[in-house]
Design an enzyme around this catalytic site. Structure first.
Site, short mmCIF file in Angstrom:
data_model
loop_
_atom_site.label_atom_id
_atom_site.label_comp_id
_atom_site.label_asym_id
_atom_site.label_seq_id
_atom_site.Cartn_x
_atom_site.Cartn_y
_atom_site.Cartn_z
N ARG A 84 -15.34 -6.48 0.74
CA ARG A 84 -14.20 -7.09 0.86
C ARG A 84 -14.07 -8.15 -0.27
O ARG A 84 -14.90 -9.19 0.06
CB ARG A 84 -13.41 -7.62 2.35
CG ARG A 84 -13.22 -6.66 3.23
CD ARG A 84 -13.05 -7.08 4.63
NE ARG A 84 -14.06 -8.14 4.98
CZ ARG A 84 -13.61 -9.13 5.87
NH1 ARG A 84 -12.52 -8.87 6.80
NH2 ARG A 84 -14.77 -9.83 6.41
N ASP B 62 -4.00 -5.12 -7.94
CA ASP B 62 -5.49 -5.13 -7.51
C ASP B 62 -6.03 -3.94 -8.21
O ASP B 62 -5.48 -2.89 -8.06
CB ASP B 62 -5.54 -5.30 -6.19
CG ASP B 62 -5.24 -6.51 -5.27
OD1 ASP B 62 -5.20 -7.54 -6.04
OD2 ASP B 62 -5.02 -6.76 -4.22
N LYS C 168 -8.21 1.09 6.26
CA LYS C 168 -7.98 -0.04 6.31
C LYS C 168 -6.25 0.08 6.93
O LYS C 168 -5.75 0.90 6.79
CB LYS C 168 -7.61 -0.77 5.17
CG LYS C 168 -7.11 -0.28 3.99
CD LYS C 168 -7.52 -0.82 2.70
CE LYS C 168 -7.07 -0.04 1.34
NZ LYS C 168 -7.32 -0.75 0.14
N GLU D 160 -3.45 -1.72 -5.09
CA GLU D 160 -2.40 -2.32 -4.68
C GLU D 160 -1.60 -2.93 -5.38
O GLU D 160 -2.01 -3.70 -6.36
CB GLU D 160 -2.86 -3.36 -3.46
CG GLU D 160 -3.63 -2.97 -2.33
CD GLU D 160 -3.77 -3.96 -1.06
OE1 GLU D 160 -3.12 -4.96 -1.14
OE2 GLU D 160 -4.39 -3.83 -0.29
N LYS E 167 0.73 -1.30 0.25
CA LYS E 167 -0.17 0.06 0.04
C LYS E 167 1.09 1.29 0.24
O LYS E 167 0.50 2.33 0.11
CB LYS E 167 -1.09 0.00 1.07
CG LYS E 167 -1.91 -1.22 1.18
CD LYS E 167 -2.77 -1.14 2.51
CE LYS E 167 -3.60 -2.37 2.46
NZ LYS E 167 -3.04 -3.63 2.65
N ARG F 21 -7.39 -9.21 -9.68
CA ARG F 21 -6.24 -9.62 -9.44
C ARG F 21 -5.73 -9.82 -10.82
O ARG F 21 -6.00 -10.86 -11.37
CB ARG F 21 -6.27 -10.71 -8.19
CG ARG F 21 -4.81 -11.64 -8.27
CD ARG F 21 -3.83 -10.46 -8.09
NE ARG F 21 -3.87 -9.83 -6.64
CZ ARG F 21 -3.38 -10.47 -5.36
NH1 ARG F 21 -3.14 -11.62 -5.33
NH2 ARG F 21 -3.66 -9.54 -4.26
N ASN G 21 0.88 -6.17 -5.04
CA ASN G 21 1.37 -7.18 -4.11
C ASN G 21 2.86 -8.19 -4.71
O ASN G 21 2.57 -8.54 -5.68
CB ASN G 21 0.01 -8.38 -3.85
CG ASN G 21 -1.01 -7.76 -3.26
OD1 ASN G 21 -1.35 -7.65 -2.16
ND2 ASN G 21 -1.90 -7.31 -4.22
N ARG H 149 -12.60 -11.12 -8.45
CA ARG H 149 -13.06 -11.38 -6.93
C ARG H 149 -13.98 -10.60 -6.82
O ARG H 149 -14.03 -9.26 -6.64
CB ARG H 149 -11.74 -11.37 -5.86
CG ARG H 149 -10.25 -12.14 -6.42
CD ARG H 149 -9.31 -11.92 -5.87
NE ARG H 149 -9.07 -10.30 -5.73
CZ ARG H 149 -7.93 -9.68 -4.97
NH1 ARG H 149 -7.32 -10.63 -4.17
NH2 ARG H 149 -7.69 -8.57 -5.05
#
Length: 320
Positions: free
Chosen positions: A233, A273, A161, A281, A126, A211, A283, A225
Site C-alpha cells: 500500500r 492513480d 480490496k 483509480e 473503483k 497520484r 478519485n 507514493r
C-alpha cells in the site's frame, strides 16, 4: 471577486494541517478574500425546496494546534447565501455520502458545488474507472468464490480490496499459493454487501504509485507514493512516502483520454492513480496530494483550483 464558500468536510478539529488538501483550499480561499463556513455532511437539512446547513463561520491559519477560529453556528441557506460548496468530506462512499450528494444536487442552477455532486455519486473511484478499462490492469468485480479462484489461477498474484474502501484500508496481496484467499473472500462478503474487487498484482508498485492531480481536465503535476518496507500500500495514510516525479507519455495519454469526460461531468478537482503505466483509480470524492505536490514543484495547486472555480462562476454569470 469575493465569494461565500461553504466547506462540507470532516471536523476542522480532527484534520492534520501538515498535509490536508482541504485545509490548503481553505487557506487559498481566505487569501483571496472569500468568506468561509464549514459544516459536516450530517448538518444538511432540506425543507420546502430549500437546502440549509448548520455551519460555522471560520478563519484558518497554518499554525499547528491553533489552525482555526470558529464563530457561532448559523442556519446557512446554501442556495441563497453561498456561492460555492466544496464537497470535501472523506469517504467511505456509503449511503450517507450518497444522500449528501443527492441533497447538494438540489443546488444546481444556484450554487456551484465542487465536485459536481450528481457526477460524484455516479463515479465511485473503483467503478467509473472501468470506462477506461483499456488503461487498467486485469480486473474482477465479484462476490463469487468460484470466479475469484479462477481469476487468481489466471493471474497468479492478485490484490484484493473492498469496492468502496479508501486510504488503503483492507488491501491485501494474495501470492501464487493462494493462501488466505478463501478466508479473505469470506471476510469481505460478511463485512460488505457490495462485491469486492480483485486486480492482477503489479510488481511496479514497489517503484511507486503515482497520484496525478487534474484541474478541469488538465494535469498540473504528480507525486510518486512509495510503499513502506514490507507493504504494497502506497497511500500516504498507510505509511507510504511521497517523492517527486514527472509524467510519462503513457500517463499523459491517460490524462488526455479522461479530460473531455471530466469537464463534461463537472469534475473539476480529480486525482488519478497510476502504477507502472496502469490506471487503477479515478478519485473524485475528496482527492488529496496538493501539499506534497506544491512542496516538490514549487507551485500553488490550491490557487490553480480556485482559478478554475472562479472562471467557471464567471462563465456562468456571462451566460446568465
Amino acid at each position: 471577486m469575493s465569494l461565500t464558500v461553504a466547506v462540507q468536510m470532516d471536523p476542522l478539529e480532527t484534520i492534520s494541517i501538515k498535509g490536508d488538501s482541504t485545509f490548503a483550499l481553505m487557506l487559498e480561499a481566505q487569501a483571496r478574500g472569500h468568506r468561509l463556513f464549514e459544516y459536516p455532511a450530517e448538518a444538511l437539512t432540506y425543507e420546502d425546496g430549500g437546502l440549509r446547513a448548520r455551519a460555522r463561520p471560520v478563519t484558518v491559519q497554518r499554525v499547528e494546534g491553533d489552525h482555526f477560529q470558529a464563530g457561532e453556528a448559523v442556519s446557512l441557506d446554501l442556495a441563497a447565501e453561498v456561492d460555492v460548496v466544496l464537497m470535501r468530506q472523506d469517504p467511505p462512499f456509503d449511503m450517507g455520502y450518497i444522500t449528501a450528494a443527492h441533497l447538494l444536487e438540489r443546488l444546481d442552477g444556484n450554487t456551484l458545488v465542487v465536485n459536481d455532486p450528481a457526477n460524484v455519486r455516479s463515479a465511485p473511484e473503483k467503478l467509473w474507472v472501468l470506462d477506461f478499462a483499456r488503461f487498467m490492469p486485469p480486473t474482477l468485480i465479484t462476490r463469487s468464490m468460484d470466479e475469484l479462484t479462477a481469476f487468481h489461477a489466471r493471474h497468479g498474484e492478485i490484490v484484493l480490496k473492498p469496492l468502496h474502501g479508501n486510504a488503503g484500508a483492507a488491501v491485501f496481496r494474495i501470492g501464487r499459493d493462494g493462501a488466505n484467499l478463501r478466508a479473505l473472500a469470506e471476510l469481505f462478503s460478511e463485512t460488505w454487501k457490495e462485491p469486492f474487487i480483485a486486480q492482477a498484482f503489479l510488481p511496479a508498485v514497489s517503484e511507486g504509485d503515482k497520484r496525478i492531480i487534474l484541474v478541469d481536465g488538465e494535469p498540473i503535476g504528480a507525486i510518486n507514493r512509495v510503499p513502506g518496507k514490507g507493504e504494497i500500500r502506497s497511500n500516504l495514510a498507510a505509511g507510504g512516502t511521497a517523492h517527486q516525479t514527472a509524467l510519462s507519455e503513457r500517463e499523459r495519454e491517460i490524462c488526455a483520454a479522461l479530460a473531455p469526460e471530466l469537464r463534461r461531468r463537472g469534475l473539476l478537482f480529480v486525482g488519478i492513480d497510476v502504477i507502472g503505466g496502469m490506471l487503477t483509480e479515478i478519485n473524485v470524492t475528496s482527492p488529496t496530494g496538493l501539499v506534497a505536490l506544491d512542496a516538490f514543484e514549487r507551485i500553488n495547486s490550491a490557487a490553480l483550483i480556485w482559478d478554475a472555480i472562479e472562471a467557471k462562476l464567471e462563465r456562468g454569470a456571462d451566460r446568465g
